[in-house]
Design a protein around this motif. Structure first.
Motif, PDB file in Angstrom:
ATOM      1  N   ALA A  64      -2.277 -10.449   6.514  1.00  0.00           N
ATOM      2  CA  ALA A  64      -3.315 -10.422   5.488  1.00  0.00           C
ATOM      3  C   ALA A  64      -4.288  -9.273   5.680  1.00  0.00           C
ATOM      4  O   ALA A  64      -4.949  -8.851   4.736  1.00  0.00           O
ATOM      5  CB  ALA A  64      -4.080 -11.744   5.493  1.00  0.00           C
ATOM      6  N   GLY A  65      -4.394  -8.766   6.898  1.00  0.00           N
ATOM      7  CA  GLY A  65      -5.434  -7.799   7.219  1.00  0.00           C
ATOM      8  C   GLY A  65      -5.402  -6.563   6.356  1.00  0.00           C
ATOM      9  O   GLY A  65      -6.436  -6.129   5.822  1.00  0.00           O
ATOM     10  N   LYS A  66      -4.229  -5.951   6.207  1.00  0.00           N
ATOM     11  CA  LYS A  66      -4.136  -4.700   5.457  1.00  0.00           C
ATOM     12  C   LYS A  66      -4.176  -4.949   3.954  1.00  0.00           C
ATOM     13  O   LYS A  66      -4.866  -4.255   3.218  1.00  0.00           O
ATOM     14  CB  LYS A  66      -2.844  -3.971   5.844  1.00  0.00           C
ATOM     15  CG  LYS A  66      -2.671  -3.727   7.332  1.00  0.00           C
ATOM     16  CD  LYS A  66      -3.832  -2.945   7.912  1.00  0.00           C
ATOM     17  CE  LYS A  66      -3.593  -2.543   9.362  1.00  0.00           C
ATOM     18  NZ  LYS A  66      -3.539  -3.652  10.308  1.00  0.00           N
ATOM     19  N   THR A  67      -3.437  -5.945   3.490  1.00  0.00           N
ATOM     20  CA  THR A  67      -3.356  -6.194   2.054  1.00  0.00           C
ATOM     21  C   THR A  67      -4.696  -6.619   1.471  1.00  0.00           C
ATOM     22  O   THR A  67      -5.085  -6.170   0.385  1.00  0.00           O
ATOM     23  CB  THR A  67      -2.297  -7.275   1.757  1.00  0.00           C
ATOM     24  OG1 THR A  67      -1.026  -6.800   2.212  1.00  0.00           O
ATOM     25  CG2 THR A  67      -2.223  -7.577   0.270  1.00  0.00           C
ATOM     26  N   LEU A 112       0.840  -1.197   0.000  1.00  0.00           N
ATOM     27  CA  LEU A 112       0.000   0.000   0.000  1.00  0.00           C
ATOM     28  C   LEU A 112       0.874   1.245   0.000  1.00  0.00           C
ATOM     29  O   LEU A 112       0.949   2.000   0.969  1.00  0.00           O
ATOM     30  CB  LEU A 112      -0.942  -0.015   1.207  1.00  0.00           C
ATOM     31  CG  LEU A 112      -1.794  -1.287   1.359  1.00  0.00           C
ATOM     32  CD1 LEU A 112      -2.680  -1.200   2.575  1.00  0.00           C
ATOM     33  CD2 LEU A 112      -2.607  -1.555   0.092  1.00  0.00           C
ATOM     34  N   THR A 113       1.576   1.469  -1.127  1.00  0.00           N
ATOM     35  CA  THR A 113       2.411   2.655  -1.289  1.00  0.00           C
ATOM     36  C   THR A 113       1.953   3.423  -2.516  1.00  0.00           C
ATOM     37  O   THR A 113       1.411   2.849  -3.461  1.00  0.00           O
ATOM     38  CB  THR A 113       3.893   2.289  -1.424  1.00  0.00           C
ATOM     39  OG1 THR A 113       4.079   1.497  -2.604  1.00  0.00           O
ATOM     40  CG2 THR A 113       4.383   1.505  -0.210  1.00  0.00           C
ATOM     41  N   PHE A 114       2.206   4.734  -2.489  1.00  0.00           N
ATOM     42  CA  PHE A 114       1.696   5.619  -3.541  1.00  0.00           C
ATOM     43  C   PHE A 114       2.848   6.404  -4.147  1.00  0.00           C
ATOM     44  O   PHE A 114       3.043   7.580  -3.881  1.00  0.00           O
ATOM     45  CB  PHE A 114       0.653   6.574  -2.952  1.00  0.00           C
ATOM     46  CG  PHE A 114      -0.235   5.927  -1.924  1.00  0.00           C
ATOM     47  CD1 PHE A 114      -0.992   4.810  -2.250  1.00  0.00           C
ATOM     48  CD2 PHE A 114      -0.291   6.413  -0.632  1.00  0.00           C
ATOM     49  CE1 PHE A 114      -1.793   4.195  -1.296  1.00  0.00           C
ATOM     50  CE2 PHE A 114      -1.101   5.820   0.327  1.00  0.00           C
ATOM     51  CZ  PHE A 114      -1.848   4.703  -0.006  1.00  0.00           C
ATOM     52  N   GLY A 115       3.638   5.723  -4.947  1.00  0.00           N
ATOM     53  CA  GLY A 115       4.781   6.365  -5.599  1.00  0.00           C
ATOM     54  C   GLY A 115       6.095   5.744  -5.181  1.00  0.00           C
ATOM     55  O   GLY A 115       6.727   5.031  -5.972  1.00  0.00           O
ATOM     56  N   GLU A 137      -0.381 -10.005  -9.839  1.00  0.00           N
ATOM     57  CA  GLU A 137       0.200  -8.756  -9.367  1.00  0.00           C
ATOM     58  C   GLU A 137      -0.753  -7.575  -9.546  1.00  0.00           C
ATOM     59  O   GLU A 137      -0.692  -6.589  -8.804  1.00  0.00           O
ATOM     60  CB  GLU A 137       1.523  -8.475 -10.080  1.00  0.00           C
ATOM     61  CG  GLU A 137       2.298  -7.322  -9.483  1.00  0.00           C
ATOM     62  CD  GLU A 137       3.715  -7.220 -10.024  1.00  0.00           C
ATOM     63  OE1 GLU A 137       4.336  -6.166  -9.817  1.00  0.00           O
ATOM     64  OE2 GLU A 137       4.185  -8.198 -10.638  1.00  0.00           O
ATOM     65  N   SER A 138      -1.657  -7.678 -10.513  1.00  0.00           N
ATOM     66  CA  SER A 138      -2.601  -6.588 -10.750  1.00  0.00           C
ATOM     67  C   SER A 138      -3.495  -6.339  -9.541  1.00  0.00           C
ATOM     68  O   SER A 138      -3.955  -5.210  -9.319  1.00  0.00           O
ATOM     69  CB  SER A 138      -3.457  -6.887 -11.985  1.00  0.00           C
ATOM     70  OG  SER A 138      -4.206  -8.074 -11.798  1.00  0.00           O
ATOM     71  N   PHE A 139      -3.756  -7.383  -8.752  1.00  0.00           N
ATOM     72  CA  PHE A 139      -4.554  -7.175  -7.547  1.00  0.00           C
ATOM     73  C   PHE A 139      -3.833  -6.220  -6.595  1.00  0.00           C
ATOM     74  O   PHE A 139      -4.432  -5.285  -6.048  1.00  0.00           O
ATOM     75  CB  PHE A 139      -4.838  -8.493  -6.823  1.00  0.00           C
ATOM     76  CG  PHE A 139      -5.356  -8.280  -5.417  1.00  0.00           C
ATOM     77  CD1 PHE A 139      -6.687  -7.956  -5.213  1.00  0.00           C
ATOM     78  CD2 PHE A 139      -4.508  -8.349  -4.324  1.00  0.00           C
ATOM     79  CE1 PHE A 139      -7.163  -7.705  -3.928  1.00  0.00           C
ATOM     80  CE2 PHE A 139      -4.974  -8.107  -3.035  1.00  0.00           C
ATOM     81  CZ  PHE A 139      -6.314  -7.783  -2.844  1.00  0.00           C
ATOM     82  N   PHE A 140      -2.552  -6.455  -6.392  1.00  0.00           N
ATOM     83  CA  PHE A 140      -1.791  -5.666  -5.427  1.00  0.00           C
ATOM     84  C   PHE A 140      -1.628  -4.222  -5.903  1.00  0.00           C
ATOM     85  O   PHE A 140      -1.788  -3.280  -5.120  1.00  0.00           O
ATOM     86  CB  PHE A 140      -0.427  -6.321  -5.191  1.00  0.00           C
ATOM     87  CG  PHE A 140      -0.526  -7.712  -4.636  1.00  0.00           C
ATOM     88  CD1 PHE A 140      -0.660  -7.927  -3.278  1.00  0.00           C
ATOM     89  CD2 PHE A 140      -0.504  -8.825  -5.472  1.00  0.00           C
ATOM     90  CE1 PHE A 140      -0.767  -9.207  -2.754  1.00  0.00           C
ATOM     91  CE2 PHE A 140      -0.611 -10.106  -4.969  1.00  0.00           C
ATOM     92  CZ  PHE A 140      -0.747 -10.300  -3.603  1.00  0.00           C
ATOM     93  N   THR A 141      -1.332  -4.033  -7.188  1.00  0.00           N
ATOM     94  CA  THR A 141      -1.196  -2.670  -7.704  1.00  0.00           C
ATOM     95  C   THR A 141      -2.550  -1.969  -7.728  1.00  0.00           C
ATOM     96  O   THR A 141      -2.638  -0.763  -7.488  1.00  0.00           O
ATOM     97  CB  THR A 141      -0.581  -2.681  -9.103  1.00  0.00           C
ATOM     98  OG1 THR A 141      -1.370  -3.505  -9.976  1.00  0.00           O
ATOM     99  CG2 THR A 141       0.842  -3.224  -9.065  1.00  0.00           C
ATOM    100  N   GLY A 142      -3.616  -2.728  -8.004  1.00  0.00           N
ATOM    101  CA  GLY A 142      -4.950  -2.146  -8.015  1.00  0.00           C
ATOM    102  C   GLY A 142      -5.381  -1.678  -6.642  1.00  0.00           C
ATOM    103  O   GLY A 142      -6.020  -0.618  -6.499  1.00  0.00           O
ATOM    104  N   ALA A 143      -5.046  -2.450  -5.611  1.00  0.00           N
ATOM    105  CA  ALA A 143      -5.395  -2.065  -4.239  1.00  0.00           C
ATOM    106  C   ALA A 143      -4.717  -0.747  -3.866  1.00  0.00           C
ATOM    107  O   ALA A 143      -5.331   0.129  -3.243  1.00  0.00           O
ATOM    108  CB  ALA A 143      -4.994  -3.166  -3.274  1.00  0.00           C
ATOM    109  N   ALA A 144      -3.447  -0.595  -4.266  1.00  0.00           N
ATOM    110  CA  ALA A 144      -2.733   0.638  -3.966  1.00  0.00           C
ATOM    111  C   ALA A 144      -3.323   1.815  -4.734  1.00  0.00           C
ATOM    112  O   ALA A 144      -3.458   2.920  -4.193  1.00  0.00           O
ATOM    113  CB  ALA A 144      -1.252   0.475  -4.294  1.00  0.00           C
ATOM    114  N   ALA A 145      -3.690   1.592  -5.994  1.00  0.00           N
ATOM    115  CA  ALA A 145      -4.274   2.672  -6.798  1.00  0.00           C
ATOM    116  C   ALA A 145      -5.607   3.135  -6.223  1.00  0.00           C
ATOM    117  O   ALA A 145      -5.917   4.334  -6.186  1.00  0.00           O
ATOM    118  CB  ALA A 145      -4.445   2.209  -8.238  1.00  0.00           C
TER     119      ALA A 145
END
Length: 398
Positions: A239-242, A214-217, A290-298
């Motif tokens: 798992a809670g945050k991700t 969960l990073t933005f940049g 990987e799209s799940f993880f990048t999508g969550a951050a976006a």
């Protein structure tokens, strides 16, 4: 007889034996939010569930009879998934049999590691502000809690102050990255200096990386990937945050076998075993594209921006969050230097709740951060838009 926990002069908090974070302010703000039907942006948990397919897997596991104790170190499927995740994203290759243990959330992982590896006479070093669990567990271990301030507006440490905070008694340094409550994401230069000093003073590094995706940049850099760090670093995530399943309480520790074994020894007397029907589901989650993880951050980045606009409209100075799902705002821009007092007024005043950053600090640090409020933006966008609208009325209502 002296109790190890003392109430502060204003009665708002309970302080540990080393002056560490009080706990009752969180309950107080939540009570005020409920009383005034306020939007609670003080609590750090999502208001919607994570992937439906993972929920179905957990339900199927319950229906299929996976309801008894899992092995103390976690089911092999999840330990292997954690190992695969560490290799896929970071190039680390922990042994799922000896270098990973599944815990009841990151909270138990933190407790087990601190209680296993520190005690009276030791010092544990953290950045300040610090996540409340660190102060409490350091207090329970009997170790001394030393801190290095994170300096606004970017919440980075002064490297000279960091070095001066280490001593021959420093047994452990805790690095929360991305950092709660500030939203800072530490660059390689800061993390490399932590490793250098840990090597110099032969300290264990405990790194809490629950917001790793969960990073933005800025890029998240696991401490264990840096030269000289792997052999002395325990890495915690959950798992809670991700996956937005905070109530499942599934976390893990990875690192050198001897350090993991020490933490596992304590863990067996805390919970022994953790959430059997949830472990299979989280194993599947860690293998998602990987799209799940990048999508969550976006998605979280959009939510951060919605709330940031509302905070600016309120006349507050917004300190940009680069990770986690928290953002800080400075009330001094409105001529208010006591954010704790304002936090107690906000639920009734405008129908929004927040947490003062000072409660994440020792007394000296509380003075440095006394005008800061922390807001959580892990809520539905329509809720954040409503909160932003309410915040925009703050200047007129003060």
């Amino acid at each position: 007889m002296t109790t190890p926990w003392q109430r502060t002069a204003d009665g708002a908090n309970l302080l540990g034996p080393d002056g560490s974070l009080g706990v009752t302010i969180f309950e107080e703000i939540t009570t005020l939010a409920n009383r005034h039907q306020a939007i609670n942006l003080g609590q750090g948990f999502p208001d919607e569930d994570g992937p439906a397919e993972l929920s179905r897997m957990a339900q199927e596991a319950i229906a299929g009879g996976q309801n008894q104790y899992a092995p103390g170190k976690g089911i092999l499927e999840l330990r292997q998934a954690v190992a695969d995740h560490q290799e896929r994203f970071y190039g680390l290759i922990p042994d799922p049999d000896t270098e990973i243990v599944i815990t009841t959330g990151a909270t138990e992982a933190i407790a087990a590691a601190i209680l296993a590896l520190t005690g009276p006479g030791d010092e544990v070093l953290t950045f300040e502000p610090f996540y409340d669990s660190y102060g409490a567990m350091i207090g329970l271990s009997g170790a001394s809690h030393t801190t290095v301030p994170l300096l606004a507006p970017d919440f980075m440490p002064d490297l000279a102050a960091l070095e001066n905070s280490f001593s021959q008694r420093t047994k452990m340094v805790i690095v929360n990255n991305p950092h709660n409550p500030t939203g800072a994401v530490f660059p390689e230069a800061v993390l490399t200096e932590v490793v250098r000093l840990a090597v110099k003073y032969d300290a264990v590094i405990l790194t809490d990386e629950v917001y790793e995706h969960l990073t933005f940049g800025p890029r998240h850099i696991p401490v264990a990937t840096l030269p000289g760090a792997a052999e002395r670093t325990l890495t915690i995530s959950s798992a809670g945050k991700t996956f937005s399943f905070t109530g499942w309480k599934v976390g893990w520790i990875s690192g050198p076998a001897d350090l993991v074994a020490a933490a596992r020894t304590v863990k067996q007397f805390l919970s022994y075993s953790s959430g059997t029907p949830f472990q299979t589901a989280i194993a599947a989650g860690l293998r998602m594209d990987e799209s799940f993880f990048t999508g969550a951050a976006a998605t979280l980045r959009r939510k951060r921006d919605i709330l940031s606009e509302g905070l600016r409209a309120a006349g507050l100075d917004v300190l940009t969050s680069h990770g986690t799902y928290f953002i800080n705002a400075d009330t001094a821009a409105l001529g208010i230097t006591d954010a704790t007092a304002l936090a107690r007024r906000l639920p009734e005043l405008i129908g929004v709740a927040a947490i003062p950053v000072a409660v994440f600090c020792h007394p000296e640090g509380a003075q440095r951060t006394r005008s800061l409020l922390r807001f959580a933006f892990c809520k539905r966008e329509e809720v954040l838009e409503q909160a932003a609208g309410r915040l925009a009325t703050l200047k007129d209502k003060l």
